[in-house]
Design an enzyme around this catalytic site. Sequence first.
Site, short mmCIF file in Angstrom:
data_model
loop_
_atom_site.label_atom_id
_atom_site.label_comp_id
_atom_site.label_asym_id
_atom_site.label_seq_id
_atom_site.Cartn_x
_atom_site.Cartn_y
_atom_site.Cartn_z
N ALA A 153 0.91 -1.20 0.01
CA ALA A 153 -0.02 -0.29 0.05
C ALA A 153 0.90 1.43 -0.09
CB ALA A 153 -1.00 0.07 1.12
N LYS A 154 0.53 2.46 -0.27
CA LYS A 154 1.11 3.48 -0.11
C LYS A 154 0.01 4.78 0.07
CE LYS A 154 5.31 4.95 -0.46
NZ LYS A 154 6.59 4.26 0.22
#
Length: 422
Positions: A112-113
């Site tokens: 994720a980011k």
Amino acid sequence: MQDSSTAVLDEVSIEASVHALVDRAARTIGLREDTAAVLATNYRETSVQVPVRRDDGSLFVARGHRVQHNGARGPYKGGIRYHPDADLDEVRALASLMTWKTALLDLPLGGAKGSLQIDPEQFSARELEALTRRLALSLSHVLGTYRDIPAPDVGTDARTMAWFMDAYSSRHGYSPAAVTGKPLVLGGAPGRVAATGRGLVYVMEAFARRAGWSLEGTRVAVQGFGNVGSWAAHELAELGATIVAVSDVRGGVANDQGLDIDELIRTVAAGGSVGDACAVNDHLDHAEVLTYDCDVLVPAALGGSISSANAQDIRASLIVEGANHPITAAADQLLAERGVTVIPDILANGGGVTGSYFEWTQNIQQFTWHERHFNDTLRDRMTTAFDRVYDTAAAEEVTLREAAYIIALERVAHTVELRGYV
């Protein structure tokens, strides 16, 4: 295919570059089309409005993003960066990179980011705290200890994570394992701050061992003197490497006899630039450090620093990617044709997420490791990952970057199929 000596290579976005690498690895391993379809898109993309009342009374409305790419191997994991250019397209690409990074390092995590599209330098501490708390609450429904665990990234630090954790905990109860990269007194792990830079050096040591050369006396240039670059430079200097050039956002310095890294760190910690530390050294432009005469180049600033415009001027024979995607696809091709070895970002800077994994597990267990144990375990993880990449590259006759993606894709695809996603 056009001859590279005459062709003008097209620069593509980081997202397109990552997709191309994954597609190439998919062909190598014979990936099923239905599995490829799952991995080609993100599980969830969340964008939120983040308003803040500024110190002068005006209202500023920022945009926040969180992209969760794939969680087949475990909870989503990825940093949150504060940068005006960190739009949804960039965050999508970086979320994908995290999926492959965690898989390559064999961590039970997904990718994720997140981002807040601001320049943190333009905001006061009170404003940053208010923005961070609002962002945390706005995203809290998609985050959590066993769902998605943010960490620091460009423009954020341990203080940011303290605010983030506290805001999240106000809604869900005290949750130290909901974020990593925290201050030690709030559940941070001894060793985590230095983990990305140290991990990079552990990978360099492993490469030197396999290549049959010593780090002692090796001439190293480091672009970017934030957390990653400063720790990498410090650890390399301790091993006897000669750090000949360093830069930060305000410029660079060089000294062929070797820079005093401890002095640079003290100067930057006091609020100065590396250029303020050593008046007797040559002063360089931020970008000139990339083409400085050295054996090893560590680009540890932002993505896209090395492009087709300057790849031919790189003089290092080894590049170790401290930043995420510092080399564009076109530059990567040019460097490969010139015989320059590149240790890719998903391996070289993987010490950060590995250290975050250690912190997360300690928070869940409510038991803190000694820093020596942290570093020894980090070294083992990074060396094991490097050896696997090195051996795969030799067996498949591909670059280290291609080998890294082959390993990561195999692991994620296998888990996706085992869990019945396809």
